[in-house]
Enzyme design. Sequence first.
Site, PDB file in Angstrom:
ATOM      1  N   THR A 106      22.551  -0.896 -20.380  1.00  0.00           N
ATOM      2  CA  THR A 106      23.596  -2.012 -20.799  1.00  0.00           C
ATOM      3  C   THR A 106      23.033  -2.758 -22.254  1.00  0.00           C
ATOM      4  O   THR A 106      23.826  -3.032 -23.102  1.00  0.00           O
ATOM      5  CB  THR A 106      23.452  -3.126 -19.666  1.00  0.00           C
ATOM      6  N   GLN A 135      28.855  -0.100 -18.594  1.00  0.00           N
ATOM      7  CA  GLN A 135      28.674  -1.281 -19.256  1.00  0.00           C
ATOM      8  C   GLN A 135      28.713  -0.891 -20.715  1.00  0.00           C
ATOM      9  O   GLN A 135      27.871   0.077 -20.907  1.00  0.00           O
ATOM     10  CB  GLN A 135      27.592  -1.887 -18.875  1.00  0.00           C
ATOM     11  N   ASP A 158      31.209  -6.083 -20.030  1.00  0.00           N
ATOM     12  CA  ASP A 158      30.192  -6.732 -20.806  1.00  0.00           C
ATOM     13  C   ASP A 158      30.161  -6.913 -22.258  1.00  0.00           C
ATOM     14  O   ASP A 158      29.507  -6.452 -22.952  1.00  0.00           O
ATOM     15  CB  ASP A 158      28.642  -5.795 -20.397  1.00  0.00           C
ATOM     16  N   ASP A 181      32.637  -9.466 -16.006  1.00  0.00           N
ATOM     17  CA  ASP A 181      31.249 -10.148 -16.569  1.00  0.00           C
ATOM     18  C   ASP A 181      31.365 -10.328 -18.098  1.00  0.00           C
ATOM     19  O   ASP A 181      30.317  -9.686 -18.810  1.00  0.00           O
ATOM     20  CB  ASP A 181      30.168  -9.305 -15.956  1.00  0.00           C
ATOM     21  N   ARG A 237      30.949 -15.661 -11.968  1.00  0.00           N
ATOM     22  CA  ARG A 237      30.017 -15.349 -10.983  1.00  0.00           C
ATOM     23  C   ARG A 237      28.486 -15.699 -11.552  1.00  0.00           C
ATOM     24  O   ARG A 237      28.292 -15.318 -12.662  1.00  0.00           O
ATOM     25  CB  ARG A 237      30.262 -14.226 -10.100  1.00  0.00           C
ATOM     26  N   TRP A 239      25.049 -14.547 -12.325  1.00  0.00           N
ATOM     27  CA  TRP A 239      24.097 -13.344 -12.536  1.00  0.00           C
ATOM     28  C   TRP A 239      22.650 -13.722 -12.002  1.00  0.00           C
ATOM     29  O   TRP A 239      22.028 -12.838 -11.342  1.00  0.00           O
ATOM     30  CB  TRP A 239      24.163 -12.856 -14.060  1.00  0.00           C
TER      31      TRP A 239
END
Length: 322
Positions: A106, A135, A158, A181, A237, A239
Amino acid sequence: MKKLFLILFISTANFLFAGNDPYIKITVAKDGSGDFTSIQKAINSIRDLGPAEAFVFIKSGIYNEKVTIPSSKHKITLEGENKDSTIISNNDFSGKPDAFNEKMTTFNSYTLLVMGNDIKISNLTIQNSSCNEGQAVSLHVEGDHFVIKNSNILGCQDTIYSATNHSRQYFENCYIEGTTDFIFGQATVVFKNCTIKSLADSYITAAATEAGRPYGFVFFDCKLSAKEGITKVYLGRPWRPYARTVFINTEMGKHILPEGWNPWKGDKMFPDKERTAYYAESGSKGEGGDISKRVSWSHQVTKKDLKNYTLEKIFDGWDPNK
């Protein structure tokens, strides 16, 4: 004598105000009409730790590059000719083999990596065109005093990695889209008047704010929208356990779930994150802005506490508009 005084006055004024102007101006153009045809080559040409702002004007075109602004470069402004037609695009993703046949992660999948301080961007599109392969970061920022305005940041999972605890970042009048996310990281970040579009039933934010820090992600006067058919999106949420995310005066579409926030259950390394995360709203509007069924561990910012949500306080004295 008067003439000498006037010359001295003009010279002194020029010296005092010289710092407000770029010490170098560079033009990037795909057609060869500028100083460089590559954005990376233009950045490489700028003196390390230069004495003042370096201004890079980027003419319209699609620049298929993976661009890095290293920590040795600072006070750089990148300005596109038109945000919809001046595009930096790449397609790296987590799991893709790199030049050494090692799998990318990522954290090196970015299209644009900003490590230097005092970097400003406007009128650009930054895109990671990889989708549903892993990602795939479009914009990865680690430097302090980062400002981006009137720009598009496009990706899927991402999209924006706002990295490092010391980094302060400001996004204004930007369009941001992604799936899962797609705004994540440890930095202190303000999003002002941004449109944020969900392309999948998933999560918008995944903050990883360091314990003890008063601010993480703060959204002012933004609009949350979704692709047609998307109906189940969480505001965020955690991480990491002390994630902090606050939405203030945000218009939320019907795709936002009534509970609003997700605790990220099943994370064995960091269980029960809802006990320590701080997720809050104030003045949420639209079909998704109904707070009556929000999770019990989320918060509503009081009028008294709203006084703490100013740019000066969030950024500890730094003014991103100067």
